[in-house]
Design a protein around this motif. Sequence first.
Motif, PDB file in Angstrom:
ATOM      1  N   ALA A 259      76.486 -27.377 -42.108  1.00 13.17           N
ATOM      2  CA  ALA A 259      76.294 -28.602 -42.876  1.00 13.17           C
ATOM      3  C   ALA A 259      74.835 -28.997 -42.976  1.00 13.17           C
ATOM      4  O   ALA A 259      74.469 -29.794 -43.812  1.00 13.17           O
ATOM      5  N   THR A 260      74.001 -28.440 -42.135  1.00  8.30           N
ATOM      6  CA  THR A 260      72.617 -28.875 -42.148  1.00  8.30           C
ATOM      7  C   THR A 260      71.745 -28.055 -43.095  1.00  8.30           C
ATOM      8  O   THR A 260      70.573 -28.316 -43.219  1.00  8.30           O
ATOM      9  N   VAL A 261      72.342 -27.082 -43.763  1.00  2.46           N
ATOM     10  CA  VAL A 261      71.552 -26.312 -44.732  1.00  2.46           C
ATOM     11  C   VAL A 261      71.326 -27.190 -45.948  1.00  2.46           C
ATOM     12  O   VAL A 261      72.269 -27.604 -46.606  1.00  2.46           O
ATOM     13  N   PRO A 262      70.084 -27.562 -46.216  1.00  2.20           N
ATOM     14  CA  PRO A 262      69.814 -28.487 -47.302  1.00  2.20           C
ATOM     15  C   PRO A 262      69.832 -27.786 -48.645  1.00  2.20           C
ATOM     16  O   PRO A 262      69.721 -26.561 -48.699  1.00  2.20           O
TER      17      PRO A 262
ATOM     18  N   ARG B  36      83.090 -31.315 -47.362  1.00  2.00           N
ATOM     19  CA  ARG B  36      82.932 -31.229 -45.920  1.00  2.00           C
ATOM     20  C   ARG B  36      82.497 -32.577 -45.337  1.00  2.00           C
ATOM     21  O   ARG B  36      83.095 -33.081 -44.398  1.00  2.00           O
TER      22      ARG B  36
ATOM     23  N   LEU C 278      67.039 -35.868 -40.258  1.00  5.98           N
ATOM     24  CA  LEU C 278      67.598 -35.571 -41.577  1.00  5.98           C
ATOM     25  C   LEU C 278      68.781 -34.626 -41.384  1.00  5.98           C
ATOM     26  O   LEU C 278      68.741 -33.471 -41.775  1.00  5.98           O
ATOM     27  N   THR C 279      69.811 -35.123 -40.729  1.00  2.12           N
ATOM     28  CA  THR C 279      70.971 -34.293 -40.436  1.00  2.12           C
ATOM     29  C   THR C 279      72.227 -34.953 -41.009  1.00  2.12           C
ATOM     30  O   THR C 279      72.184 -36.108 -41.434  1.00  2.12           O
ATOM     31  N   ALA C 280      73.320 -34.222 -40.972  1.00  2.00           N
ATOM     32  CA  ALA C 280      74.580 -34.745 -41.488  1.00  2.00           C
ATOM     33  C   ALA C 280      74.973 -36.028 -40.749  1.00  2.00           C
ATOM     34  O   ALA C 280      75.599 -36.920 -41.338  1.00  2.00           O
TER      35      ALA C 280
ATOM     36  N   GLY D  46      68.407 -35.048 -47.000  1.00  2.00           N
ATOM     37  CA  GLY D  46      68.376 -33.641 -46.630  1.00  2.00           C
ATOM     38  C   GLY D  46      69.733 -33.023 -46.391  1.00  2.00           C
ATOM     39  O   GLY D  46      69.826 -31.928 -45.854  1.00  2.00           O
ATOM     40  N   VAL D  47      70.792 -33.718 -46.766  1.00  2.00           N
ATOM     41  CA  VAL D  47      72.141 -33.197 -46.569  1.00  2.00           C
ATOM     42  C   VAL D  47      72.740 -32.878 -47.944  1.00  2.00           C
ATOM     43  O   VAL D  47      72.828 -33.753 -48.792  1.00  2.00           O
ATOM     44  N   PRO D  48      73.118 -31.616 -48.172  1.00  2.00           N
ATOM     45  CA  PRO D  48      73.576 -31.258 -49.507  1.00  2.00           C
ATOM     46  C   PRO D  48      74.889 -31.936 -49.896  1.00  2.00           C
ATOM     47  O   PRO D  48      75.776 -32.119 -49.071  1.00  2.00           O
TER      48      PRO D  48
END
Lengths: 332, 219
Positions: A42-45, B27, B82-84, B163-165
């Motif tokens: 999930a942390t892959v931007p 997700r 910058l994390t989920a 930074g979280v897609p």
Amino acid sequence: MHVDTPARPHTSTTHRRRARPIALLWIAALLLAACGTARGQATVPPGAAPATGDTASPAVSGAGVKVTIGSKLDVDGQLNAQMYALLLQARGFDVTTKLGLGQTPVLDQAIKSGAIDIYPEFTGTALTLLGLPSTQDPQKAYNDVKARYAEQFQLTWLDPAYELNDSYAICTSPAVAQQRNLTTIEDLKPIAGELTIAAQQDGIEAAVDPVERAYDLRFGNVVQIAEQLSFDAVTRGDADLNVCYTTDPAILVDNFVVLQDTKNVFPIYNPAPVVRAHLLQEAPQIADILNELQPHLSTEVVIELIKQVSVDHKSVEEVARAFLEQEGLLTR
Amino acid sequence: MQYLLDTRHWILGEPTSITSLLVAHLRITAISVLIGLAVAFPLALVAVRHTRTYLPLITVAGILYTLPSLAFMALLIPFTGLTATTVVIPLVLYAQVVLIRNIVAAIQAIDPWVVEVGYAMGMTTRQVQWRVVLPLALPVIVAGVRVATVTTIGIATIAPLFGVPSLGYLIFQGFNTSYADQVMAGVILVSALAILTDLALLGVQRLLSRGRRVSPATA
């Protein structure tokens, strides 16, 4: 976020029968998606640059050092950050990119707390952030922010791109320029009261206010609108002028006229890599690698690069890589 | 529509492809709603048992819901980076109002006579809870999950700013590169995702209320 109350469901059995497999599928998808995170993906931007195949030879300096590079949403910032990333990656650094993050406050928080290690910032923006007066002297702007950042935040400003000035300007459409006979901001003085100017929030503070003060004029109406949309607003006639960024390719594409700033009121905005001092201690060679890039950047060059992204819809990475290769900074 | 229909934008494994962003969006939504449920359930049970706690609980949850998401997430950066996690924490908290209220309402709406009958038949407390209360309450709880999920899908759109897609990438990137088609693709996909997920959960709700009418108030 407004959510409407969902409509009352139909009760016909055929509908119900069809809804069931779809429902199960989606629930399965949701569960799968939830499970997937256990692997920490999930942390892959978005736009994360995967490590390139060219594995670092032992002689290469940056091997193994982890670097996270961020950027704001603007294309100029994304291109700069992507170039830093490609250059460091080629020297064997383990680079993660987080491009297109929110506005200045997000990046400011992120670098101060160590969520990112490097991001491109403009000298003029940093002055505003520090609450210091803006200036037309690029050297003074750079020296001021460099000193304050080093002292207060343990952040190092590497060399700026002095030839790249991503500042503000007052723009107008060719039609309005011709009709009103406008070439300089001074020409606005007698008619400003009849004109509407479109500006993004930051543009009001950094461009509209200083222009009104320095040229002793008052615009009839100031409308707040995103910079990207302001060109359309002028073309459609909803506004007569807009505050534009000097690197916006829309100026070229739509033949917009940049009114000459005869009194030099717009501050200087030179970008430079802002780097966490801790990282530089660990890998001082980062300074040389990124400083090498700066003389290759100029306003004209960046307008062309932004055009390739915003008009030709090439990806930021593609454009940045091609430019670095063309300049001989990156080998194919 | 061109952007949406171009197969090059659907390539698996490409971090900014529609497929990757769709999975990422689902997700974050799934994690947030599941954690949200895990938090809301015990709180709601406390509120049912000790009715005096309901008002303060729902008031706090309501106040949390009014915090602007952008500011909330920005404030978390110094703590969670910058994390989920930075995106999930606000999403979990936002879901509480709807979830707690629905779980409490679901349990309170159960006819006490039905529970009484359960005991009269010789069921233990646990049996009554698992075989009488839960099945009766579930459809209403799922109705709450539906609203919470759709809201979460909507707010998860801003995740890329931290930074979280998520599918919001298409909207922000498209806007900043003057690519209207990409913006439109993002908008259509987020809406479609919300509608399809809502329909799917409606299906679940129907399944769970088999043999009973889904009351209009909760449908």
